[in-house]
Design a protein around this motif. Structure first.
Motif, PDB file in Angstrom:
ATOM      1  N   UNK A 231       0.818  -1.285  -0.099  1.00  0.00           N
ATOM      2  CA  UNK A 231      -0.033   0.061   0.056  1.00  0.00           C
ATOM      3  C   UNK A 231       0.821   1.197  -0.068  1.00  0.00           C
ATOM      4  N   UNK A 232       0.474   2.183  -0.666  1.00  0.00           N
ATOM      5  CA  UNK A 232       1.354   3.506  -1.012  1.00  0.00           C
ATOM      6  C   UNK A 232       0.984   4.307   0.207  1.00  0.00           C
ATOM      7  N   UNK A 233       1.987   5.051   0.851  1.00  0.00           N
ATOM      8  CA  UNK A 233       1.923   5.662   1.943  1.00  0.00           C
ATOM      9  C   UNK A 233       2.265   7.184   1.595  1.00  0.00           C
ATOM     10  N   UNK A 234       1.089   8.094   1.975  1.00  0.00           N
ATOM     11  CA  UNK A 234       1.407   9.724   1.848  1.00  0.00           C
ATOM     12  C   UNK A 234       1.189  10.345   3.358  1.00  0.00           C
ATOM     13  N   UNK A 235       2.169  11.355   3.540  1.00  0.00           N
ATOM     14  CA  UNK A 235       1.912  11.990   4.748  1.00  0.00           C
ATOM     15  C   UNK A 235       1.704  13.340   4.544  1.00  0.00           C
ATOM     16  N   UNK A 236       0.490  14.235   5.213  1.00  0.00           N
ATOM     17  CA  UNK A 236       0.460  15.362   5.119  1.00  0.00           C
ATOM     18  C   UNK A 236       0.909  16.020   6.554  1.00  0.00           C
ATOM     19  N   UNK A 237       1.868  16.747   6.793  1.00  0.00           N
ATOM     20  CA  UNK A 237       2.266  17.385   7.997  1.00  0.00           C
ATOM     21  C   UNK A 237       1.546  18.729   8.237  1.00  0.00           C
ATOM     22  N   UNK A 238       0.728  18.879   9.257  1.00  0.00           N
ATOM     23  CA  UNK A 238       0.163  20.125   9.632  1.00  0.00           C
ATOM     24  C   UNK A 238       0.809  20.766  10.630  1.00  0.00           C
ATOM     25  N   UNK A 239       2.019  21.452  10.116  1.00  0.00           N
ATOM     26  CA  UNK A 239       3.129  22.206  10.931  1.00  0.00           C
ATOM     27  C   UNK A 239       3.228  23.426  10.153  1.00  0.00           C
ATOM     28  N   UNK A 240       3.637  24.402  11.395  1.00  0.00           N
ATOM     29  CA  UNK A 240       3.680  25.810  10.922  1.00  0.00           C
ATOM     30  C   UNK A 240       5.133  25.880  10.382  1.00  0.00           C
ATOM     31  N   UNK A 256       8.350   4.265   2.499  1.00  0.00           N
ATOM     32  CA  UNK A 256       8.580   4.443   1.194  1.00  0.00           C
ATOM     33  C   UNK A 256       7.389   5.217   0.441  1.00  0.00           C
ATOM     34  N   UNK A 257       6.955   6.288   1.315  1.00  0.00           N
ATOM     35  CA  UNK A 257       5.954   7.288   0.701  1.00  0.00           C
ATOM     36  C   UNK A 257       6.390   8.713   0.559  1.00  0.00           C
ATOM     37  N   UNK A 258       5.493   9.540   0.400  1.00  0.00           N
ATOM     38  CA  UNK A 258       5.793  10.795  -0.200  1.00  0.00           C
ATOM     39  C   UNK A 258       5.246  11.605   1.051  1.00  0.00           C
ATOM     40  N   UNK A 259       5.969  12.725   1.483  1.00  0.00           N
ATOM     41  CA  UNK A 259       5.691  13.610   2.435  1.00  0.00           C
ATOM     42  C   UNK A 259       5.483  15.141   1.742  1.00  0.00           C
ATOM     43  N   UNK A 272       1.357  15.502  -3.239  1.00  0.00           N
ATOM     44  CA  UNK A 272       0.613  14.191  -2.755  1.00  0.00           C
ATOM     45  C   UNK A 272      -0.317  13.770  -3.714  1.00  0.00           C
ATOM     46  N   UNK A 273      -1.217  14.586  -4.448  1.00  0.00           N
ATOM     47  CA  UNK A 273      -2.010  14.127  -5.306  1.00  0.00           C
ATOM     48  C   UNK A 273      -1.895  13.956  -6.793  1.00  0.00           C
ATOM     49  N   UNK A 274      -1.242  15.156  -7.311  1.00  0.00           N
ATOM     50  CA  UNK A 274      -0.973  15.033  -8.839  1.00  0.00           C
ATOM     51  C   UNK A 274       0.268  14.233  -9.140  1.00  0.00           C
ATOM     52  N   UNK A 275       1.038  14.324  -8.221  1.00  0.00           N
ATOM     53  CA  UNK A 275       2.251  13.284  -8.324  1.00  0.00           C
ATOM     54  C   UNK A 275       2.229  11.986  -7.758  1.00  0.00           C
ATOM     55  N   UNK A 276       1.302  11.872  -6.846  1.00  0.00           N
ATOM     56  CA  UNK A 276       1.525  10.818  -6.036  1.00  0.00           C
ATOM     57  C   UNK A 276      -0.155   9.911  -6.066  1.00  0.00           C
ATOM     58  N   UNK A 277      -1.132  10.397  -5.540  1.00  0.00           N
ATOM     59  CA  UNK A 277      -2.275   9.556  -5.319  1.00  0.00           C
ATOM     60  C   UNK A 277      -3.121   9.499  -6.777  1.00  0.00           C
ATOM     61  N   UNK A 278      -2.900  10.563  -7.390  1.00  0.00           N
ATOM     62  CA  UNK A 278      -3.441  10.718  -8.741  1.00  0.00           C
ATOM     63  C   UNK A 278      -2.635   9.955 -10.048  1.00  0.00           C
ATOM     64  N   UNK A 279      -1.681   9.579  -9.775  1.00  0.00           N
ATOM     65  CA  UNK A 279      -0.765   8.883 -10.230  1.00  0.00           C
ATOM     66  C   UNK A 279      -0.682   7.410 -10.323  1.00  0.00           C
ATOM     67  N   UNK A 280      -1.306   6.759  -9.104  1.00  0.00           N
ATOM     68  CA  UNK A 280      -1.868   5.633  -9.062  1.00  0.00           C
ATOM     69  C   UNK A 280      -2.402   4.694 -10.091  1.00  0.00           C
TER      70      UNK A 280
END
Length: 566
Positions: A231-240, A256-259, A272-280
């Motif tokens: 399963x592909x892993x993607x991480x969105x960091x809610x950081x200032x 082995x995911x994308x951050x 995360x989407x255009x180059x990641x989730x949307x490319x699955x």
């Protein structure tokens, strides 16, 4: 050229076996060659048996092979999908499943990211929903413990509703973090999913209590479990800005995911989407409707017929055959281009119940027709607020009375489903100006009128649970609109009965009835009173979705704990 072969589909691929016909005939002749040679003595064979050179010439050689090749390709039904045309955007990706893992712990209440971390995470996920192209998406929340809120679905309105309910109150022990358990739960959920591609999107801050020490080690183990499950892993960091997000980067690297961190603009979703989730990978194909494909067999059948004409007709007959063939070839591009019309493609998507894609396609159709299509698609997705907006826009763009009536009718239906009954009544009444004899409009109007809340005027008195004259009904009329009877004279009895039968009336008055009959009537009377009391209590019921969801999550956590101890 690669895009051409990606969209190419064969309706009857078994017909490609016909290309073997010339080879099969040659093999059959070779098998019978012995019997043919024994037909005559060697001296007479040139006059009795056709030689190989003569046979090859009579069969036409390469012309026969080319004819059968073109014929088999034509019969196989080659066609191009008209849906994923470049101007209409990419096709729906309903065979891609994703689970959002959202941190709702105490640390997400910090306001270093406007408006605060949790609400910023929700806003970012709403931006993601606008970019999705049919992917199925689910939601897992975690704080002290993880919980499954909703499994993967392509009903984004439902996902948005549950997302709005997701906060720390859903988890009884919201302190600390169990990101590792949440990632493992998401991986377990997706293991049984038969989607072509699967992904997990972790949305969290980089709090030390969540990703440091023992909890950090568990989070890394959860990321590795996601990776090991394919399963592909993607991480969105809610950081200032300026805040260290090294822990989240390590987590993405372990899986082995994308951050990407949240930032003003749309840069995080380009990553995360255009180059990641949307490319699955996705193997979506439009439904096999004849109107939804561009058929290619004529381009193969026409040259096959020309070869047949060259092989079997004289040259002077070719002119007679070329005229209808040329007209047929010239007419093909127009029929092929007809399948590219956005309105037709949108209708095909709507008819196949792919309402997400239909709504996207109708957005490219101008005028009232496009707004009506968008509204109808949103209505089918149960997004009644957006459907009402589109029907209102269609009403403003309508140029014909029939278009105005259709827009008003659909607007009334959307307002009715949204619970705005007074607005629905106004819309249906306006439709009757254009269609005064339409029974469907009148039926919907009656339903909407019956659903309107009736409020007593100021100073009006009434018995709770009854309507009375002050609120639009007769004195003593029940809310359920069922008529009741009251004794004509007060001295006949102290009771009021909802059963109007002679048996019940005499039972209440105690006249001439056996004990069994009195008991029977009293039972009916008691059932009616219990029903009315329950109906009145339902008016006081208050919907508490957050509390219900929290209880369900607690129940699910206890069930998982019981399974783990068995």
């Amino acid at each position: 050229m690669s895009a051409f072969f990606t969209q190419l589909d064969w309706q009857y691929p078994w017909a490609l076996l016909l290309v073997l016909q010339p080879a099969a005939m040659r093999l059959l002749l070779r098998m019978k060659r012995g019997r043919m040679l024994s037909y005559a003595s060697p001296g007479l064979r040139p006059w009795a048996i056709v030689t190989d050179e003569t046979a090859a010439k009579s069969r036409g050689g390469w012309l026969d092979i080319l004819f059968w090749l073109l014929l088999s390709l034509a019969l196989a039904g080659p066609r191009l999908s008209a849906q994923p045309a470049a101007s209409l955007g990419p096709p729906p990706r309903q065979d891609v499943s994703m689970v959002v893992v959202l941190n709702v712990g105490d640390s997400m209440s910090a306001a270093d990211v406007a408006p605060d971390r949790l609400n910023r995470a929700r806003l970012e996920l709403l931006d993601l929903l606008r970019k999705l192209r049919g992917e199925r998406v689910g939601l897992v929340v975690f704080a002290g413990t993880p919980g499954l809120v909703i499994p993967p679905t392509n009903d984004y309105a439902v996902f948005q509703e549950f997302l709005s309910l997701s906060d720390g109150k859903l988890i009884e022990e919201a302190r600390g973090s169990q990101a590792g358990s949440a990632l493992a739960l998401a991986a377990q959920l997706l293991k049984g999913d038969k989607a072509v591609s699967r992904g997990v999107l972790l949305v969290s801050d980089a709090d030390e209590n969540s990703f440091g020490g023992e909890t950090g080690a568990e989070a890394l183990a959860g990321a590795k479990a996601v990776k090991d499950a394919g399963i592909s892993l993607f991480v969105l960091g809610v950081v200032a800005d300026g805040t260290s997000d090294a822990r989240l980067r390590e987590l993405a690297a372990a899986g082995k995911g994308v951050y990407a961190p949240v930032r003003d603009g749309d840069g995080e979703w380009r990553t995360l989407y255009d180059d990641g989730i949307g490319a699955l990978a996705s193997r979506f194909r439009p439904p096999p409707s004849p109107d939804n494909w561009r058929l290619l067999y004529p381009w193969l059948l026409v040259p096959a017929l020309l070869i047949l004409a060259l092989r079997n007709f004289r040259v002077r007959n070719l002119a007679l055959l070329a005229v209808p063939l040329l007209a047929f070839v010239l007419a093909m591009p127009d029929s092929a281009r007809a399948a590219d019309k956005p309105e037709q493609l949108a209708w095909q998507a709507y008819r196949s119940r792919d309402y997400v894609q239909a709504q996207l396609l109708y957005a490219q159709v101008p005028g009232a027709a496009g707004r009506m299509g968008k509204g109808a698609s949103a209505y089918r997705r149960k997004d009644y607020a957006y459907a009402s907006q589109q029907f209102t826009a269609a009403l403003l763009e309508a140029r014909k009375p029939s278009e105005t009536a259709d827009a008003l009718f659909n607007l009334g239906n959307a307002q009715f489903m949204a619970g705005r009954f007074e607005t629905a009544v106004e819309a249906f009444r306006d439709v009757l100006r254009y269609r005064p004899d339409d029974p469907g409009v009148r039926a919907n109007l009656e339903l909407a009128v019956a659903k309107q809340p009736t409020k007593a005027p100021s100073g009006a008195e009434g018995i709770p649970g009854r309507r009375g004259r002050g609120v639009g009904g007769a004195t003593g009329e029940e809310i359920a609109d069922k008529p009741v009877t009251m004794e004509e004279e007060k001295d006949k009895g102290p009771l009021m009965t909802l059963d109007e039968s002679e048996l019940a009336r005499k039972a209440v008055e105690g006249k001439g009835q056996t004990a069994a009959a009195i008991k029977q009537a009293a039972g009916r009377l008691g059932g009616e009173i219990a029903y009315r009391a329950a109906a009145k209590k339902l008016e006081l019921v208050e919907d508490q979705p957050s509390k219900l969801l929290s209880t369900l999550l607690k129940f699910e956590q206890e069930r998982r704990a019981d399974r783990s101890t068995q």
